[in-house]
Design a protein around this motif. Structure first.
Motif, PDB file in Angstrom:
ATOM      1  N   LYS A 139      -5.423   0.209  -3.075  1.00 41.81           N
ATOM      2  CA  LYS A 139      -3.902  -0.145  -2.357  1.00 41.81           C
ATOM      3  C   LYS A 139      -3.469   1.492  -1.998  1.00 41.81           C
ATOM      4  O   LYS A 139      -2.609   2.038  -0.796  1.00 41.81           O
ATOM      5  CB  LYS A 139      -3.224  -0.604  -2.858  1.00 41.81           C
ATOM      6  CG  LYS A 139      -3.526  -2.192  -2.290  1.00 41.81           C
ATOM      7  CD  LYS A 139      -2.534  -2.230  -2.916  1.00 41.81           C
ATOM      8  CE  LYS A 139      -2.625  -4.480  -2.145  1.00 41.81           C
ATOM      9  NZ  LYS A 139      -2.297  -6.011  -2.489  1.00 41.81           N
ATOM     10  N   ARG A 167       0.711  -1.015   0.317  1.00 47.96           N
ATOM     11  CA  ARG A 167       0.145  -0.227  -0.130  1.00 47.96           C
ATOM     12  C   ARG A 167       0.623   1.083   0.174  1.00 47.96           C
ATOM     13  O   ARG A 167       1.312   0.908   0.122  1.00 47.96           O
ATOM     14  CB  ARG A 167      -0.950  -0.105   1.362  1.00 47.96           C
ATOM     15  CG  ARG A 167      -1.271  -1.169   1.179  1.00 47.96           C
ATOM     16  CD  ARG A 167      -2.482  -0.946   2.923  1.00 47.96           C
ATOM     17  NE  ARG A 167      -3.052  -2.310   2.756  1.00 47.96           N
ATOM     18  CZ  ARG A 167      -4.483  -2.064   3.690  1.00 47.96           C
ATOM     19  NH1 ARG A 167      -4.530  -1.177   4.894  1.00 47.96           N
ATOM     20  NH2 ARG A 167      -4.560  -3.375   4.027  1.00 47.96           N
ATOM     21  N   TYR A 222       3.178   0.810   5.012  1.00 46.49           N
ATOM     22  CA  TYR A 222       2.827   0.804   3.529  1.00 46.49           C
ATOM     23  C   TYR A 222       4.429   1.728   3.500  1.00 46.49           C
ATOM     24  O   TYR A 222       5.287   2.422   4.268  1.00 46.49           O
ATOM     25  CB  TYR A 222       2.202   2.737   4.170  1.00 46.49           C
ATOM     26  CG  TYR A 222       0.838   2.156   4.417  1.00 46.49           C
ATOM     27  CD1 TYR A 222      -0.146   2.743   3.689  1.00 46.49           C
ATOM     28  CD2 TYR A 222       0.375   1.018   5.315  1.00 46.49           C
ATOM     29  CE1 TYR A 222      -1.570   2.839   3.511  1.00 46.49           C
ATOM     30  CE2 TYR A 222      -1.283   1.438   6.026  1.00 46.49           C
ATOM     31  CZ  TYR A 222      -1.966   2.089   4.386  1.00 46.49           C
ATOM     32  OH  TYR A 222      -3.410   1.594   5.306  1.00 46.49           O
ATOM     33  N   SER A 268      -9.266   5.362  -4.222  1.00 48.14           N
ATOM     34  CA  SER A 268      -8.217   5.958  -2.855  1.00 48.14           C
ATOM     35  C   SER A 268      -8.976   6.099  -2.167  1.00 48.14           C
ATOM     36  O   SER A 268     -10.144   6.778  -1.780  1.00 48.14           O
ATOM     37  CB  SER A 268      -7.412   6.848  -3.441  1.00 48.14           C
ATOM     38  OG  SER A 268      -6.579   6.605  -4.666  1.00 48.14           O
ATOM     39  N   ILE A 317     -10.623  -1.674   0.994  1.00 49.54           N
ATOM     40  CA  ILE A 317     -10.008  -2.577  -0.215  1.00 49.54           C
ATOM     41  C   ILE A 317     -10.762  -4.209  -0.374  1.00 49.54           C
ATOM     42  O   ILE A 317     -11.204  -4.403  -0.690  1.00 49.54           O
ATOM     43  CB  ILE A 317      -8.164  -3.127   0.630  1.00 49.54           C
ATOM     44  CG1 ILE A 317      -7.230  -2.216   0.991  1.00 49.54           C
ATOM     45  CG2 ILE A 317      -7.949  -4.222  -0.736  1.00 49.54           C
ATOM     46  CD1 ILE A 317      -6.120  -1.701   0.726  1.00 49.54           C
ATOM     47  N   HIS A 368      -8.673   0.755   6.284  1.00 49.27           N
ATOM     48  CA  HIS A 368      -8.320   0.492   4.151  1.00 49.27           C
ATOM     49  C   HIS A 368      -8.229  -0.693   4.188  1.00 49.27           C
ATOM     50  O   HIS A 368      -9.069  -0.804   3.942  1.00 49.27           O
ATOM     51  CB  HIS A 368      -7.155   1.050   4.348  1.00 49.27           C
ATOM     52  CG  HIS A 368      -5.817   2.035   3.368  1.00 49.27           C
ATOM     53  ND1 HIS A 368      -5.252   1.815   2.878  1.00 49.27           N
ATOM     54  CD2 HIS A 368      -7.336   1.466   1.954  1.00 49.27           C
ATOM     55  CE1 HIS A 368      -4.640   1.743   2.101  1.00 49.27           C
ATOM     56  NE2 HIS A 368      -6.458   1.647   1.307  1.00 49.27           N
ATOM     57  N   THR A 369      -8.211  -1.284   5.357  1.00 50.84           N
ATOM     58  CA  THR A 369      -7.868  -2.943   5.065  1.00 50.84           C
ATOM     59  C   THR A 369      -9.675  -3.181   4.645  1.00 50.84           C
ATOM     60  O   THR A 369      -9.845  -3.852   3.631  1.00 50.84           O
ATOM     61  CB  THR A 369      -7.401  -3.523   6.447  1.00 50.84           C
ATOM     62  OG1 THR A 369      -6.443  -3.448   6.473  1.00 50.84           O
ATOM     63  CG2 THR A 369      -8.083  -4.938   5.972  1.00 50.84           C
TER      64      THR A 369
END
Ligand code: 9Z3
Length: 369
Positions: A184, A51, A93, A258, A359, A355-356
């Protein structure tokens, strides 16, 4: 209340403003070189499936003259951005650190600027060598090994800006480069970006003369507007244009796939939640983190699209080195104390988890198509 067509009209105007912006304000001289560096960096990490977070940090300037002697600045030391970048790196990241030149940087922030001069950490060892003071050995060894690892893996790219114009060109250019990362890619917009600026067409070339005897004649010709900064009766008058709403373009056009997080800075406690929610609804991105100037190291407000509002707080902590006599509640004492833990150590893992989830959601939406 604005009407639906009023909204649509406003949206269109915002987009046109932003498109016009890049036609009428000059591309920074080193932009292509910076974008090339970013492209190589992003390609490497995309190949590894990593990421990538674009962390913006520090304040933008608004120059009043082309050959700049005077400028307007936005408040930010770069602490939020530099500290957060370290925690993003720790979370796996790769980080593009888009920062105001000479503001705080990840890792070196521990030993720089006025409160943490690196010389205060050093001593003579009696045998002619300069070494780290015994009491700082442990902490410095830890920072050093994290720094070395980041260097070894090439997971941190430092890109500086100074003016709001450089910032906007870079943000757009980097967002385009990040598009192949899809979900990502993450934007963490902690930089303090000016809301007002001097457009190129209203910028004077030379230093504005304060003495009446040397005033340039205001205005250039028929129909042209006055220079944004000019003298009138011994007074300096500054008349700034609004910066077009770049966040809207980022969300809708430059980085549509994003995760996007913006910060909202306020000084009036009554405005914080309202303005944070307003920003989230206006731009339809993923998260607004509200913070107040005086308490930003102790508490932040997470405002999310599901209607949620959640405070994240850290306990009162140690006094800043060299300052004595401070006591009482940590939040009231904000300028004198440092919190016991860095609030970014809580903020960033929360964001990585969100974020996970995003995604995973996007991936399952894709497979269902
Ligand atoms: C912030 O709110 C940052 O958290 C701070 C960090 C600038 C307060 P420091 O660098 O301070 O640790 O000293 N940044 C965003 C400020 C901003 O300009 N937000 C825009 C707005 O409020 C939206 S992008 O309109």
């Amino acid at each position: 209340m604005p009407t639906a067509s009023g909204h649509a009209h406003g949206e269109l105007r915002r987009e046109t403003d932003m498109l016009d912006y890049f036609d009428t304000n000059p591309k920074p001289a080193n932009l292509d070189r910076q974008i090339t560096l970013a492209r190589t960096f992003i390609e490497q990490h995309a190949k590894d499936g990593r990421r990538v977070a674009l962390v913006t940090s520090g304040g933008t300037t608004v120059p009043l003259e082309n050959q700049t002697v005077r400028f307007i600045d936005n408040f930010s030391a770069g602490t939020r951005g530099a500290t957060s970048a370290e925690y993003f790196l720790q979370a796996g990241y790769a980080v593009i650190f888009l920062h105001r030149q000479f503001s705080l940087l990840p890792y070196s922030r521990h030993y720089s600027h006025s409160t943490n001069c690196f010389l205060d950490f050093m001593t003579h060892n009696g045998a002619g060598a300069v070494v780290v003071e015994h009491e700082y050995q442990h902490q410095m060894a830890e920072v050093l090994s994290r720094y070395r690892e980041v260097k070894r893996n090439n997971t941190l790219l430092l890109l500086p800006f100074v003016t709001v114009n450089e910032y906007l060109w870079l943000l757009r250019g980097l967002a385009m480069q990040m598009q192949p990362l899809g979900a990502k890619g993450l934007f963490y917009l902690a930089a303090a970006v000016s809301d007002f600026f001097v457009p190129a067409e209203r910028m004077v070339e030379h230093k504005i003369q304060s003495s009446e005897d040397f005033h340039e004649k205001a205005g250039h010709g028929d129909g042209e507007r006055q220079p944004a900064a000019h003298m009138e009766d011994k007074r300096l008058v500054i008349d700034l244009d609004p910066v077009p709403k770049f966040l809207k373009m980022l969300v809708d056009r430059w980085a549509p796939r994003s995760m996007i997080i913006s910060f909202k800075l306020e000084t009036d406690p009554a405005m914080l939640a309202v303005k944070s929610r307003y920003a989230l609804e206006k731009y339809s991105h993923h998260l607004v983190i509200g913070n107040k100037l005086n308490t930003r190291k102790w508490e932040v407000l997470f405002v999310t699209a599901d209607g949620g509002e959640r405070w994240i707080r850290v306990p009162a902590g140690r006094r800043t080195k060299g300052i004595t006599g401070a006591s009482g509640d940590a939040v009231e004492d904000a300028e004198q104390r440092e919190p016991a833990v860095e609030i970014e150590s809580i903020i960033v893992p929360e964001i990585a988890a969100m974020h996970t989830a995003l995604i995973n959601k996007w991936e399952s939406d894709e497979t269902r198509k």
